[in-house]
Design a protein around this motif. Structure first.
Motif, mmCIF file in Angstrom:
data_model
loop_
_atom_site.group_PDB
_atom_site.id
_atom_site.type_symbol
_atom_site.label_atom_id
_atom_site.label_comp_id
_atom_site.label_asym_id
_atom_site.label_seq_id
_atom_site.Cartn_x
_atom_site.Cartn_y
_atom_site.Cartn_z
ATOM 1 N N VAL A 28 -53.348 -0.891 -34.295
ATOM 2 C CA VAL A 28 -52.412 -0.857 -33.169
ATOM 3 C C VAL A 28 -51.459 0.326 -33.302
ATOM 4 C CG1 VAL A 28 -50.471 -2.076 -32.099
ATOM 5 C CG2 VAL A 28 -52.556 -3.315 -32.675
ATOM 6 N N TRP A 29 -50.849 0.511 -34.469
ATOM 7 C CA TRP A 29 -49.864 1.582 -34.663
ATOM 8 C C TRP A 29 -50.479 2.959 -34.455
ATOM 9 C CZ3 TRP A 29 -48.312 -0.847 -39.978
ATOM 10 C CH2 TRP A 29 -47.491 -1.960 -39.750
ATOM 11 N N TRP A 146 -50.466 1.046 -49.189
ATOM 12 C CA TRP A 146 -49.499 0.722 -48.142
ATOM 13 C C TRP A 146 -48.552 1.877 -47.815
ATOM 14 C CZ3 TRP A 146 -49.551 -2.774 -44.506
ATOM 15 C CH2 TRP A 146 -48.406 -2.955 -43.755
ATOM 16 N N ARG A 147 -47.900 2.435 -48.866
ATOM 17 C CA ARG A 147 -46.896 3.458 -48.592
ATOM 18 C C ARG A 147 -47.491 4.712 -47.934
ATOM 19 N NH1 ARG A 147 -41.694 3.616 -50.244
ATOM 20 N NH2 ARG A 147 -41.916 2.341 -52.092
ATOM 21 N N VAL A 150 -48.470 3.782 -44.220
ATOM 22 C CA VAL A 150 -47.331 3.648 -43.302
ATOM 23 C C VAL A 150 -46.688 5.015 -43.079
ATOM 24 C CG1 VAL A 150 -45.027 2.675 -42.988
ATOM 25 C CG2 VAL A 150 -46.874 1.232 -43.844
ATOM 26 N N ALA A 151 -46.493 5.766 -44.169
ATOM 27 C CA ALA A 151 -45.831 7.073 -44.049
ATOM 28 C C ALA A 151 -46.633 8.006 -43.153
ATOM 29 C CB ALA A 151 -45.633 7.696 -45.429
ATOM 30 N N THR A 153 -48.701 7.148 -40.864
ATOM 31 C CA THR A 153 -48.685 6.657 -39.484
ATOM 32 C C THR A 153 -47.441 7.175 -38.778
ATOM 33 O OG1 THR A 153 -49.857 4.654 -40.143
ATOM 34 C CG2 THR A 153 -48.708 4.579 -38.052
ATOM 35 N N VAL A 154 -46.328 7.229 -39.503
ATOM 36 C CA VAL A 154 -45.088 7.760 -38.929
ATOM 37 C C VAL A 154 -45.198 9.278 -38.783
ATOM 38 C CG1 VAL A 154 -42.629 8.128 -39.355
ATOM 39 C CG2 VAL A 154 -43.646 5.884 -39.755
ATOM 40 N N ARG A 205 -45.994 -8.315 -33.327
ATOM 41 C CA ARG A 205 -44.981 -7.299 -33.041
ATOM 42 C C ARG A 205 -43.679 -7.923 -32.557
ATOM 43 N NH1 ARG A 205 -41.339 -4.865 -32.905
ATOM 44 N NH2 ARG A 205 -40.833 -2.802 -32.144
ATOM 45 N N SER A 208 -41.417 -9.280 -35.504
ATOM 46 C CA SER A 208 -41.322 -8.557 -36.771
ATOM 47 C C SER A 208 -40.278 -7.446 -36.714
ATOM 48 C CB SER A 208 -42.674 -7.933 -37.122
ATOM 49 O OG SER A 208 -43.688 -8.889 -36.946
ATOM 50 N N ALA A 209 -39.475 -7.381 -37.777
ATOM 51 C CA ALA A 209 -38.466 -6.327 -37.867
ATOM 52 C C ALA A 209 -38.902 -5.207 -38.795
ATOM 53 C CB ALA A 209 -37.144 -6.926 -38.344
ATOM 54 N N SER A 210 -40.033 -5.382 -39.485
ATOM 55 C CA SER A 210 -40.503 -4.327 -40.384
ATOM 56 C C SER A 210 -42.031 -4.302 -40.376
ATOM 57 C CB SER A 210 -39.996 -4.583 -41.811
ATOM 58 O OG SER A 210 -40.698 -5.667 -42.376
ATOM 59 N N PRO A 211 -42.624 -3.171 -40.753
ATOM 60 C CA PRO A 211 -44.090 -3.086 -40.796
ATOM 61 C C PRO A 211 -44.693 -4.148 -41.716
ATOM 62 C CG PRO A 211 -43.096 -0.933 -41.204
ATOM 63 C CD PRO A 211 -41.969 -1.914 -41.146
ATOM 64 N N GLU A 212 -43.999 -4.405 -42.836
ATOM 65 C CA GLU A 212 -44.516 -5.366 -43.811
ATOM 66 C C GLU A 212 -44.596 -6.759 -43.201
ATOM 67 O OE1 GLU A 212 -42.070 -3.176 -44.391
ATOM 68 O OE2 GLU A 212 -43.205 -1.787 -45.660
ATOM 69 N N MET A 214 -44.715 -7.495 -40.061
ATOM 70 C CA MET A 214 -45.700 -7.523 -38.983
ATOM 71 C C MET A 214 -47.104 -7.762 -39.545
ATOM 72 S SD MET A 214 -46.125 -4.854 -35.849
ATOM 73 C CE MET A 214 -47.688 -4.533 -35.054
ATOM 74 N N LEU B 87 -41.850 14.733 -34.142
ATOM 75 C CA LEU B 87 -42.242 13.476 -34.750
ATOM 76 C C LEU B 87 -42.219 12.423 -33.650
ATOM 77 C CD1 LEU B 87 -40.673 12.329 -38.113
ATOM 78 C CD2 LEU B 87 -41.926 10.864 -36.598
ATOM 79 N N ILE B 89 -42.988 8.347 -33.050
ATOM 80 C CA ILE B 89 -43.346 7.077 -33.673
ATOM 81 C C ILE B 89 -43.777 6.114 -32.575
ATOM 82 C CG2 ILE B 89 -42.464 5.126 -34.999
ATOM 83 C CD1 ILE B 89 -40.525 7.071 -36.319
ATOM 84 N N ASP B 90 -44.957 5.538 -32.734
ATOM 85 C CA ASP B 90 -45.434 4.566 -31.765
ATOM 86 C C ASP B 90 -44.475 3.381 -31.753
ATOM 87 O OD1 ASP B 90 -48.463 4.020 -30.455
ATOM 88 O OD2 ASP B 90 -47.174 2.275 -30.697
ATOM 89 N N THR B 92 -44.855 0.446 -31.167
ATOM 90 C CA THR B 92 -45.377 -0.824 -31.678
ATOM 91 C C THR B 92 -45.102 -0.992 -33.161
ATOM 92 O OG1 THR B 92 -47.520 0.212 -32.010
ATOM 93 C CG2 THR B 92 -47.234 -1.048 -29.996
ATOM 94 N N MET B 93 -44.675 0.083 -33.844
ATOM 95 C CA MET B 93 -44.338 -0.098 -35.252
ATOM 96 C C MET B 93 -42.864 -0.448 -35.388
ATOM 97 S SD MET B 93 -44.459 2.395 -38.553
ATOM 98 C CE MET B 93 -46.134 2.182 -39.079
ATOM 99 N N PRO B 94 -42.568 -1.638 -35.903
ATOM 100 C CA PRO B 94 -41.161 -1.991 -36.090
ATOM 101 C C PRO B 94 -40.620 -1.215 -37.285
ATOM 102 C CG PRO B 94 -42.571 -3.778 -36.877
ATOM 103 C CD PRO B 94 -43.480 -2.682 -36.405
ATOM 104 N N LEU B 95 -39.596 -0.414 -37.066
ATOM 105 C CA LEU B 95 -39.123 0.455 -38.141
ATOM 106 C C LEU B 95 -37.609 0.599 -38.022
ATOM 107 C CD1 LEU B 95 -40.541 2.212 -40.388
ATOM 108 C CD2 LEU B 95 -40.227 4.131 -38.843
ATOM 109 N N LEU B 103 -39.516 5.740 -46.562
ATOM 110 C CA LEU B 103 -40.862 6.021 -46.052
ATOM 111 C C LEU B 103 -41.809 6.539 -47.127
ATOM 112 C CD1 LEU B 103 -42.404 5.980 -43.358
ATOM 113 C CD2 LEU B 103 -41.876 8.395 -43.127
ATOM 114 N N THR B 104 -41.361 7.489 -47.930
ATOM 115 C CA THR B 104 -42.303 8.113 -48.865
ATOM 116 C C THR B 104 -41.992 7.815 -50.330
ATOM 117 O OG1 THR B 104 -41.016 10.142 -48.918
ATOM 118 C CG2 THR B 104 -42.787 10.022 -47.297
#
Lengths: 275, 301
Positions: A28-29, A146-147, A150-151, A153-154, A205, A208-212, A214, B87, B89-90, B92-95, B103-104
């Motif tokens: 999805v992301w 994971w890290r 996610v990184a 994806t951002v 979605r 959830s407040a965080s990717p983890e 979710m 940058l 960010i979609d 749909t990602m809760p961030l 992040l890194t």
């Protein structure tokens, strides 16, 4: 306990749902829904090849899914056609070639419907072992990656600059997708695997407040959909695979209703951020 | 070949060095023949018009892109903090901002709060990134990059969307970071007014290195004083006219109609004595006028 076909179906289905949850979040992301669909459709080609050359079914499905995703990456680099059009071509042609090959093989009798829409009620103990074993491997790899996942994806650029090797993460992610498709094909079928990836993640979605969180919620919501769908299929005598997807959809619609926890949480978050 | 002739620890504390580096995409050189080096505690600013290859050069430095020509050398285990130009960010990602900060890599709570306070958005720590304004988002990205305590900060237009007062504050912050942590900084600015006073070297890019020099030399120069007068504090730019165009094959078409393989000063093709003719407050990034550091540091690659 596992003597009962219904219990076996339940255990297998929950195993698949727990695995597809976190992967589905990335689908999805990263807007890879169509990509996941293409890999899933290519599974039928894998089935045909396995029958044709008498190979292990899981291995051929996995190998074909990986090959198709690599082919897609290669074609995208050439930039001759948009990713969208390439996916459309690969998705449907692999499915069609699979169907044609199966039709040619008059010497084997296969239940095509079972591959396309799943046959969860025919799950064996070996299937369960495979689903849970393979699922644990996938989940362990997702935790490990994971890290970087996610990184990147951002921002691929940040991930690359700061040493997280996003390219490697992306490649491994594709292998994981192929593995999940191979092990969950029997549960919901080739045509419906993407639904089990996307719908629970989209539902999660809202809460959830965080990717983890979710990712965890997507697993739990998927499992809930499997339970609901199987009971529904027992009660109304409907096909089990599609019933699971319908149950997942109902949960998604429920999450959209005003006044549900997710919406209230989001409204509160909005107020908090922009006073 | 350009050598940095200034005295200093560059040789020992070199973080990254590009030699004649170039990037080619679909038969066109995005940037070519770039020589630059950044040492510890050094701030290098890249300026130039749109499409000059500033972001591409930054990506060469960070290793996001690999050079098609020339070499890029990075110090071993170089820790980079990167603020990219673009940058998305979609949603749909809760961030939350807190999650973005990690992040890194891992980050202690104190360091996280300190970095957000430094960029002025400590109150937004629990906010969702997709609800931030453009300026707030830039501050969050900058905070994330500095919280890593990097050896090299690469900031690609870090103050875009930030209001004017905030812009000055963030530039001050960047200067402080260099002073307190001793990291090297590569700063990209498309805003030709805002070349930081703390900058050690300014490089003007336009598909290649047009010229380079120290802003101090610029500030002292007559041209600079005439242009900015008493309001010139913190600003260090001057302008020259581009008298040559770079062709797709890397050759250079000069104002006098001749074509050469490279552009060199003093080869008779260039024309450089028209600085005072330009209006710095109405500059056009798409045009041929652009600002560069002045003075004796003005050299061509």
């Amino acid at each position: 306990m596992l003597d009962d076909f219904f219990v076996r179906a339940m255990v297998a289905g929950i195993g698949v749902a727990l695995t597809t949850g976190p992967l589905g979040c990335f689908v999805v992301w990263r807007r890879m829904a169509y990509f996941g669909d293409t890999m899933a459709h290519s599974a039928l080609l894998g089935v045909a090849i396995s029958l044709l050359f008498d190979l292990n079914l899981l291995l051929s499905v996995f190998a074909v899914a990986v090959a198709v995703s690599l082919l897609l990456l290669f074609l995208q680099r050439r930039q001759a056609l948009s990713a969208d059009a390439l996916l459309g071509i690969l998705s449907h042609s692999t499915l069609a070639i699979g169907l044609v090959l199966v039709a040619f093989m008059s010497w084997v009798r296969i239940d095509l419907m079972a591959f396309l829409f799943g046959d969860i009620l025919a799950v064996t103990r070996e299937d369960i072992a495979l689903i849970w074993g393979g699922g644990l491997v996938v989940l362990a790899a997702v935790v490990w990656l994971w890290r970087p996942l996610v990184a990147s994806t951002v921002s691929e650029d940040i991930a690359e600059a700061e040493g997280l090797k996003p390219e490697r993460a992306r490649l491994l992610f594709m292998l994981l997708m192929a593995l999940v498709i191979a092990i969950s094909m029997k549960i919901v079928g080739i045509l419906l695997i993407t639904a089990l990836l996307i719908i629970p993640a989209a539902t999660a979605r809202r809460f959830s407040a965080s990717p983890e969180r979710m990712a965890v919620f997507a697993s739990l919501i998927g499992a809930l959909a499997v339970v609901g769908g199987l009971f529904g299929s027992l009660h109304y005598d409907t096909p089990s695979g599609p019933s699971i997807v319908v149950a997942a959809l109902l949960l998604f619609i429920l999450s959209l209703l005003p006044g549900s926890r997710g919406n209230r949480a989001e409204a509160a978050a909005n107020r908090g951020v922009r006073p | 070949m350009l050598m940095d002739t200034r005295a200093g620890p560059q040789g020992r504390n070199q973080l990254v060095e590009l030699r004649q580096a170039g990037i080619r995409r679909s038969g066109r050189w995005l940037v070519r023949g770039v020589d630059l080096s950044i040492g510890r505690g050094e701030i290098l600013t890249l300026i130039g018009p749109n499409g000059a290859g500033k972001s591409t050069t930054a990506k060469l430095v960070t290793g996001v892109l690999r050079a098609d020509e020339g070499t890029v050398q990075r110090a071993e285990d170089l820790r980079i903090g990167y603020v990219p130009q673009k940058l998305s960010i979609d949603w749909t990602m809760p961030l939350t901002v807190r999650r973005l900060m990690r992040l890194t890599g891992r980050l202690a709570d104190d360091d996280l709060t300190d970095a957000l306070s430094a960029t002025g958005i400590a109150h937004l720590v629990e906010a969702e990134v997709r609800h931030l304004s453009g300026g707030e988002f830039q501050r969050a990205l900058l905070a994330r990059a500095i919280a890593r305590k990097p050896d090299l900060l690469v900031l690609d237009e870090p103050v875009q969307g930030v209001d004017f007062a905030g812009e000055t504050a963030l530039y001050d912050l960047i200067r402080d970071i260099r002073k307190t942590t001793g990291c090297g900084i590569l700063l990209i600015s498309h805003d030709l007014h805002m070349v930081m006073a703390g900058t050690d070297t300014v490089i003007c890019l336009n598909g290649h290195v047009c010229c380079r020099g120290t802003p101090e030399a610029v500030s002292r120069s007559e041209d600079y004083q005439r242009l900015f007068g008493g309001n010139a504090r913190g600003l260090a730019v001057y302008s020259h006219r581009h008298d040559h165009t770079h062709l797709d094959d890397g050759r250079v078409l000069h104002g006098d109609g001749s074509i050469t393989d490279h552009c060199h000063p003093g080869d008779g093709h260039h024309d450089h004595d028209h600085h005072q003719e330009h209006d710095h407050h109405g500059h056009d990034h798409h045009g041929h006028d652009h600002a560069t550091p002045a003075g004796e540091g003005n050299r061509h690659a």
